[in-house]
Scaffold this motif. Structure first.
Motif, mmCIF file in Angstrom:
data_model
loop_
_atom_site.group_PDB
_atom_site.id
_atom_site.type_symbol
_atom_site.label_atom_id
_atom_site.label_comp_id
_atom_site.label_asym_id
_atom_site.label_seq_id
_atom_site.Cartn_x
_atom_site.Cartn_y
_atom_site.Cartn_z
ATOM 1 N N LYS A 1 -21.782 114.547 50.392
ATOM 2 C CA LYS A 1 -22.416 114.175 49.219
ATOM 3 C C LYS A 1 -22.515 112.856 48.994
ATOM 4 O O LYS A 1 -23.682 112.197 48.272
ATOM 5 C CB LYS A 1 -21.505 114.727 47.920
ATOM 6 C CG LYS A 1 -21.807 115.992 47.667
ATOM 7 C CD LYS A 1 -21.119 116.570 46.259
ATOM 8 C CE LYS A 1 -20.812 118.157 46.234
ATOM 9 N NZ LYS A 1 -19.850 118.387 44.884
ATOM 10 N N PHE B 1 -15.357 110.516 42.463
ATOM 11 C CA PHE B 1 -16.736 111.383 42.642
ATOM 12 C C PHE B 1 -16.445 112.807 41.996
ATOM 13 O O PHE B 1 -15.667 112.645 40.980
ATOM 14 C CB PHE B 1 -16.360 111.763 44.216
ATOM 15 C CG PHE B 1 -15.163 111.616 44.811
ATOM 16 C CD1 PHE B 1 -14.247 110.807 45.579
ATOM 17 C CD2 PHE B 1 -14.206 112.939 44.652
ATOM 18 C CE1 PHE B 1 -13.150 110.992 45.873
ATOM 19 C CE2 PHE B 1 -12.963 113.069 45.077
ATOM 20 C CZ PHE B 1 -12.689 111.958 45.912
ATOM 21 N N ASP B 2 -17.198 113.711 42.162
ATOM 22 C CA ASP B 2 -17.532 114.853 41.280
ATOM 23 C C ASP B 2 -15.978 115.283 40.933
ATOM 24 O O ASP B 2 -15.057 115.608 41.495
ATOM 25 C CB ASP B 2 -18.084 116.031 41.999
ATOM 26 C CG ASP B 2 -19.609 115.636 41.861
ATOM 27 O OD1 ASP B 2 -19.903 114.947 41.546
ATOM 28 O OD2 ASP B 2 -20.556 116.725 42.577
ATOM 29 N N ARG B 3 -16.103 115.627 39.321
ATOM 30 C CA ARG B 3 -14.902 116.289 38.855
ATOM 31 C C ARG B 3 -14.203 117.521 39.672
ATOM 32 O O ARG B 3 -13.308 117.687 39.772
ATOM 33 C CB ARG B 3 -15.024 116.532 37.423
ATOM 34 C CG ARG B 3 -14.773 115.618 36.244
ATOM 35 C CD ARG B 3 -15.472 115.914 35.143
ATOM 36 N NE ARG B 3 -15.960 114.459 34.661
ATOM 37 C CZ ARG B 3 -15.140 113.864 33.775
ATOM 38 N NH1 ARG B 3 -13.925 114.064 33.508
ATOM 39 N NH2 ARG B 3 -15.440 112.640 33.509
ATOM 40 N N GLU B 4 -15.286 118.429 39.756
ATOM 41 C CA GLU B 4 -14.891 119.445 40.588
ATOM 42 C C GLU B 4 -14.453 119.230 41.759
ATOM 43 O O GLU B 4 -13.474 120.280 42.061
ATOM 44 C CB GLU B 4 -16.243 120.508 40.511
ATOM 45 C CG GLU B 4 -16.851 120.959 39.254
ATOM 46 C CD GLU B 4 -18.018 120.177 38.884
ATOM 47 O OE1 GLU B 4 -19.097 120.781 38.696
ATOM 48 O OE2 GLU B 4 -17.778 119.021 38.758
ATOM 49 N N ASP B 5 -14.885 118.463 42.501
ATOM 50 C CA ASP B 5 -14.394 118.229 43.934
ATOM 51 C C ASP B 5 -12.862 117.627 43.963
ATOM 52 O O ASP B 5 -12.139 117.754 44.803
ATOM 53 C CB ASP B 5 -15.089 117.245 44.754
ATOM 54 C CG ASP B 5 -16.505 117.896 45.198
ATOM 55 O OD1 ASP B 5 -16.384 119.223 45.401
ATOM 56 O OD2 ASP B 5 -17.566 117.154 44.908
ATOM 57 N N LYS C 1 -15.371 120.521 32.078
ATOM 58 C CA LYS C 1 -16.794 120.251 32.146
ATOM 59 C C LYS C 1 -17.398 119.966 30.746
ATOM 60 O O LYS C 1 -17.960 119.078 30.320
ATOM 61 C CB LYS C 1 -17.610 121.307 33.002
ATOM 62 C CG LYS C 1 -17.489 121.355 34.355
ATOM 63 C CD LYS C 1 -18.751 122.322 34.962
ATOM 64 C CE LYS C 1 -18.417 122.578 36.188
ATOM 65 N NZ LYS C 1 -19.426 123.311 36.714
#
Lengths: 208, 208, 208
Positions: A206, A73-77, B206
């Motif tokens: 998400k 899932f999203d890198r930031e998460d 990122k």
């Protein structure tokens, strides 16, 4: 279980699970502090060891994020979840360290509400450790975050009653200040478990 | 240096660099407070001036975000970085203001651990100011955030030992409470530098 | 008003408006605490009721996010805004509860700066409630967040002068500690209103 079209990146789930298992070790060490005749310095030192383990896990996770092309899932998460699990451990370690540094365990006994808070943390740690492997299938997570929130509310009440007791005149001002520091770390750990759960909820929203 | 395909938006890097240079001015003013016979009100007032400068820089940055079609990296990250640099300054200003407002500089001397914390902040400010221009090429940033984290750990230890001293019985309860407020702002400034570094790391992750 | 191409999802705006209106109820209850002969327990209980209402609104909002295919702006921002409005209420409730639990209203009078802080919160609540319906057209929001920030600065000054008074020697150490807890919740509520405004600004920046 539904077939997952997401790339199988088991390493991430393993690292989250390891980090959460470490939190269980942390709360178990805090529970030891309630035992009569306990060696407080030894418990504090072992908490520091567990905290170093957690730092290593977080570090491995960040390296994994950087070296993986497609993440589950999203890198930031992934990044948030890792750092929030790490935050919990920082607060658990602080509790043990402060109890030792301030010599608070030399008191005849610690207030009952402190033990209640440690008990809440222990429950939060266990259900967090149970939930992490379920991230893979994104199933059965809602009950986890609802329960974490319920426990956080329970912790809040214990914290509030702990302050009422601390300010009641039962202890001298400096002892109150020392205990207040410990109480704040206990409450911050409760909150930090909730931040983990909120991030899991965000990820699940998400993905749904 | 690799050729950058990102649109050249030098103004953003300039504003980040200005904001970080202002933090160096801030920590240098805090260092002045340790000098014998210093005019505390004057230092506090100059800190407030520097803080107003920072507000203006942050404001310019936000306007720039709104009026620029293509930004060098995610708008939200530019926004976070700007507001986190601003947060550091708020804590630095608070330290100077509280020392003055509470009359703490009238004490024979401030605890050694407070000076240690100011020294940590001074180092953090300098390496942050050095790192900001490197955002343009996204190079040599890892050593920056590793060092900020190391300094934040050092600051944490000083903060903890400062509390041990404050609660030791050396000072009366009200003086302890006043110094605790200052200590908390010093520690919050250390943390705020770490938040800046974490955002730089997120941006670099990122972009990589 | 420009014609909106965004899908008309009035329910989200309604929930934000309800949440903000609840905050007005909260600050009005805090204002009641200043009245002579007020029943503090009753006010504290009514604050808890309003807080439960807010929890329900937040819960409805999260369910709405999960069950809606196209949201008027980013899911995560809706989520943030909802949880930040909820955070304000948590702090308002805490103020009322602590004043009651610590028996502080039995003092001849609360410090003037506390009333100033409640007044700031009351103004913040009202302009937040006014701004929420304007999210729909994304117009006239800049003046809202500028004013919230101005009020937050005003609150900061009152908070700082409140601490100066608390530490002046006018009150005994335990009373100072109790009032400090209340002061911190008042200040956290001021900050929490600013977090709401910052999120509104972030949303507006993205949409512009």
């Amino acid at each position: 279980m539904k077939f997952s079209f997401r790339p199988v990146e088991g390493a991430f789930y393993d690292l989250f699970t390891q980090a959460a298992n470490n939190l269980v070790k942390g709360t178990e060490l805090l529970n030891e502090l309630a035992l009569p005749g306990v060696d407080v310095q030894s418990v504090s030192d072992r908490l520091t060891d567990v905290e170093h383990d957690s730092d290593q896990i977080t570090h491995d996770l960040y390296k994994k994020i950087n070296s993986t092309f497609i993440t589950p899932f999203d890198r930031e998460d992934i990044y948030s979840l890792g750092s929030q699990l790490d935050d919990v451990m920082d607060h658990l370690e602080a509790v043990g360290n402060l109890l030792y540094l301030y010599g608070l365990t030399e008191l005849p006994s610690l207030p009952r509400e402190m033990h209640e808070l440690v008990d809440v943390l222990d429950q939060q740690a266990k259900i967090t450790a149970d939930a992490m492997p379920r991230l893979r299938a994104m199933k059965g997570l809602e009950e986890y975050w609802i329960e974490i929130n319920r426990l956080e509310n329970e912790g809040d009440r214990s914290y509030r009653m702990l302050l009422v007791r601390l300010f009641s005149g039962e202890y001298d001002a400096l002892t109150v200040l020392k205990m207040k520091e410990v109480a704040d770390e206990l409450e911050a750990a409760c909150d930090a478990f909730e931040h983990v759960a909120n991030t899991v909820e965000t990820i699940a929203v998400k993905e749904s």
